[in-house]
Design a protein around this motif. Structure first.
Motif, PDB file in Angstrom:
ATOM      1  N   ASN A   1     -20.371   2.241 -36.852  1.00  0.00           N
ATOM      2  CA  ASN A   1     -19.188   2.939 -37.332  1.00  0.00           C
ATOM      3  C   ASN A   1     -18.240   3.256 -36.180  1.00  0.00           C
ATOM      4  OD1 ASN A   1     -17.476   4.189 -39.163  1.00  0.00           O
ATOM      5  ND2 ASN A   1     -18.460   6.171 -38.874  1.00  0.00           N
ATOM      6  N   LYS A   2     -18.766   3.699 -35.051  1.00  0.00           N
ATOM      7  CA  LYS A   2     -17.931   3.977 -33.882  1.00  0.00           C
ATOM      8  C   LYS A   2     -17.260   2.702 -33.377  1.00  0.00           C
ATOM      9  CE  LYS A   2     -20.323   8.067 -32.251  1.00  0.00           C
ATOM     10  NZ  LYS A   2     -21.058   8.685 -31.144  1.00  0.00           N
ATOM     11  N   TYR A   3     -17.998   1.606 -33.395  1.00  0.00           N
ATOM     12  CA  TYR A   3     -17.449   0.321 -32.975  1.00  0.00           C
ATOM     13  C   TYR A   3     -16.282  -0.087 -33.875  1.00  0.00           C
ATOM     14  CZ  TYR A   3     -17.198  -4.668 -31.989  1.00  0.00           C
ATOM     15  OH  TYR A   3     -16.760  -5.921 -31.678  1.00  0.00           O
ATOM     16  N   LEU A   4     -16.477   0.034 -35.193  1.00  0.00           N
ATOM     17  CA  LEU A   4     -15.407  -0.324 -36.124  1.00  0.00           C
ATOM     18  C   LEU A   4     -14.198   0.592 -35.981  1.00  0.00           C
ATOM     19  CD1 LEU A   4     -17.230  -1.262 -39.434  1.00  0.00           C
ATOM     20  CD2 LEU A   4     -16.047  -2.769 -37.845  1.00  0.00           C
ATOM     21  N   GLN A   5     -14.424   1.882 -35.777  1.00  0.00           N
ATOM     22  CA  GLN A   5     -13.318   2.812 -35.592  1.00  0.00           C
ATOM     23  C   GLN A   5     -12.512   2.468 -34.346  1.00  0.00           C
ATOM     24  OE1 GLN A   5     -15.014   6.723 -35.580  1.00  0.00           O
ATOM     25  NE2 GLN A   5     -14.922   6.922 -37.796  1.00  0.00           N
ATOM     26  N   LYS A   6     -13.186   2.040 -33.318  1.00  0.00           N
ATOM     27  CA  LYS A   6     -12.508   1.694 -32.070  1.00  0.00           C
ATOM     28  C   LYS A   6     -11.606   0.474 -32.252  1.00  0.00           C
ATOM     29  CE  LYS A   6     -13.494   0.188 -27.366  1.00  0.00           C
ATOM     30  NZ  LYS A   6     -14.542  -0.198 -26.423  1.00  0.00           N
ATOM     31  N   TRP A   7     -12.064  -0.521 -32.997  1.00  0.00           N
ATOM     32  CA  TRP A   7     -11.332  -1.767 -33.161  1.00  0.00           C
ATOM     33  C   TRP A   7     -10.484  -1.846 -34.429  1.00  0.00           C
ATOM     34  CZ3 TRP A   7     -10.691  -4.912 -29.248  1.00  0.00           C
ATOM     35  CH2 TRP A   7     -11.575  -4.840 -28.201  1.00  0.00           C
ATOM     36  N   MET A   8     -10.425  -0.788 -35.224  1.00  0.00           N
ATOM     37  CA  MET A   8      -9.686  -0.814 -36.492  1.00  0.00           C
ATOM     38  C   MET A   8      -8.196  -1.136 -36.320  1.00  0.00           C
ATOM     39  SD  MET A   8     -10.213  -0.837 -39.662  1.00  0.00           S
ATOM     40  CE  MET A   8     -11.854  -0.233 -39.751  1.00  0.00           C
ATOM     41  N   PRO A   9      -7.503  -0.620 -35.299  1.00  0.00           N
ATOM     42  CA  PRO A   9      -6.080  -0.983 -35.155  1.00  0.00           C
ATOM     43  C   PRO A   9      -5.857  -2.469 -34.892  1.00  0.00           C
ATOM     44  CG  PRO A   9      -6.571   0.960 -33.855  1.00  0.00           C
ATOM     45  CD  PRO A   9      -7.885   0.440 -34.377  1.00  0.00           C
ATOM     46  N   ILE A  10      -6.852  -3.178 -34.408  1.00  0.00           N
ATOM     47  CA  ILE A  10      -6.725  -4.617 -34.181  1.00  0.00           C
ATOM     48  C   ILE A  10      -7.237  -5.398 -35.389  1.00  0.00           C
ATOM     49  CG2 ILE A  10      -7.534  -6.531 -32.742  1.00  0.00           C
ATOM     50  CD1 ILE A  10      -7.605  -4.478 -30.421  1.00  0.00           C
ATOM     51  N   LEU A  11      -8.320  -4.920 -35.999  1.00  0.00           N
ATOM     52  CA  LEU A  11      -8.928  -5.646 -37.113  1.00  0.00           C
ATOM     53  C   LEU A  11      -8.036  -5.675 -38.358  1.00  0.00           C
ATOM     54  CD1 LEU A  11     -12.626  -4.431 -36.904  1.00  0.00           C
ATOM     55  CD2 LEU A  11     -11.734  -6.678 -36.351  1.00  0.00           C
ATOM     56  N   THR A  12      -7.312  -4.592 -38.611  1.00  0.00           N
ATOM     57  CA  THR A  12      -6.501  -4.526 -39.828  1.00  0.00           C
ATOM     58  C   THR A  12      -5.371  -5.558 -39.821  1.00  0.00           C
ATOM     59  OG1 THR A  12      -7.066  -2.199 -40.056  1.00  0.00           O
ATOM     60  CG2 THR A  12      -5.180  -2.986 -41.311  1.00  0.00           C
ATOM     61  N   PRO A  13      -4.504  -5.592 -38.798  1.00  0.00           N
ATOM     62  CA  PRO A  13      -3.461  -6.636 -38.814  1.00  0.00           C
ATOM     63  C   PRO A  13      -4.021  -8.051 -38.698  1.00  0.00           C
ATOM     64  CG  PRO A  13      -2.956  -4.966 -37.160  1.00  0.00           C
ATOM     65  CD  PRO A  13      -4.321  -4.687 -37.686  1.00  0.00           C
ATOM     66  N   LEU A  14      -5.101  -8.207 -37.941  1.00  0.00           N
ATOM     67  CA  LEU A  14      -5.717  -9.522 -37.808  1.00  0.00           C
ATOM     68  C   LEU A  14      -6.234 -10.020 -39.160  1.00  0.00           C
ATOM     69  CD1 LEU A  14      -6.550 -11.742 -35.801  1.00  0.00           C
ATOM     70  CD2 LEU A  14      -8.717 -10.545 -35.561  1.00  0.00           C
ATOM     71  N   SER A  15      -6.830  -9.131 -39.928  1.00  0.00           N
ATOM     72  CA  SER A  15      -7.317  -9.508 -41.260  1.00  0.00           C
ATOM     73  C   SER A  15      -6.167  -9.882 -42.186  1.00  0.00           C
ATOM     74  CB  SER A  15      -8.104  -8.357 -41.873  1.00  0.00           C
ATOM     75  OG  SER A  15      -9.231  -8.068 -41.099  1.00  0.00           O
ATOM     76  N   LEU A  16      -5.053  -9.172 -42.070  1.00  0.00           N
ATOM     77  CA  LEU A  16      -3.887  -9.473 -42.892  1.00  0.00           C
ATOM     78  C   LEU A  16      -3.326 -10.855 -42.552  1.00  0.00           C
ATOM     79  CD1 LEU A  16      -1.806  -8.428 -44.950  1.00  0.00           C
ATOM     80  CD2 LEU A  16      -0.524  -7.546 -43.016  1.00  0.00           C
ATOM     81  N   VAL A  17      -3.208 -11.154 -41.271  1.00  0.00           N
ATOM     82  CA  VAL A  17      -2.708 -12.462 -40.849  1.00  0.00           C
ATOM     83  C   VAL A  17      -3.654 -13.571 -41.286  1.00  0.00           C
ATOM     84  CG1 VAL A  17      -2.222 -13.882 -38.816  1.00  0.00           C
ATOM     85  CG2 VAL A  17      -1.363 -11.548 -38.931  1.00  0.00           C
ATOM     86  N   MET A  18      -4.952 -13.354 -41.139  1.00  0.00           N
ATOM     87  CA  MET A  18      -5.925 -14.361 -41.568  1.00  0.00           C
ATOM     88  C   MET A  18      -5.852 -14.588 -43.077  1.00  0.00           C
ATOM     89  SD  MET A  18      -9.256 -13.584 -39.219  1.00  0.00           S
ATOM     90  CE  MET A  18     -10.292 -14.558 -40.279  1.00  0.00           C
ATOM     91  N   GLY A  19      -5.641 -13.522 -43.821  1.00  0.00           N
ATOM     92  CA  GLY A  19      -5.525 -13.661 -45.267  1.00  0.00           C
ATOM     93  C   GLY A  19      -4.318 -14.480 -45.683  1.00  0.00           C
ATOM     94  N   VAL A  20      -3.210 -14.319 -44.967  1.00  0.00           N
ATOM     95  CA  VAL A  20      -2.009 -15.096 -45.276  1.00  0.00           C
ATOM     96  C   VAL A  20      -2.194 -16.554 -44.879  1.00  0.00           C
ATOM     97  CG1 VAL A  20       0.427 -15.394 -44.668  1.00  0.00           C
ATOM     98  CG2 VAL A  20      -0.455 -13.120 -45.157  1.00  0.00           C
TER      99      VAL A  20
END
Length: 50
Positions: free
Chosen positions: A6-25
């Protein structure tokens, strides 16, 4: 273990969210083939988050 993940995901959430959006498009054709899973994924996320 879950707490450290959970701490790992919280740390990388600002990068994972836009990256996931771009990958989805960019991979929308793959996502279209997996559209039948959406109700099940939505149900899992709803119940897991409550």
């Amino acid at each position: 273990m879950l707490n450290s993940f959970n701490k790992y995901l919280q740390k990388w959430m600002p990068i994972l969210t836009p990256l996931s959006l771009v990958m989805g498009v960019l991979l929308r054709n793959v996502g279209h083939q997996l559209l039948f899973l959406m109700p099940w994924l939505f149900a899992f996320m709803t119940f897991a988050g409550s």
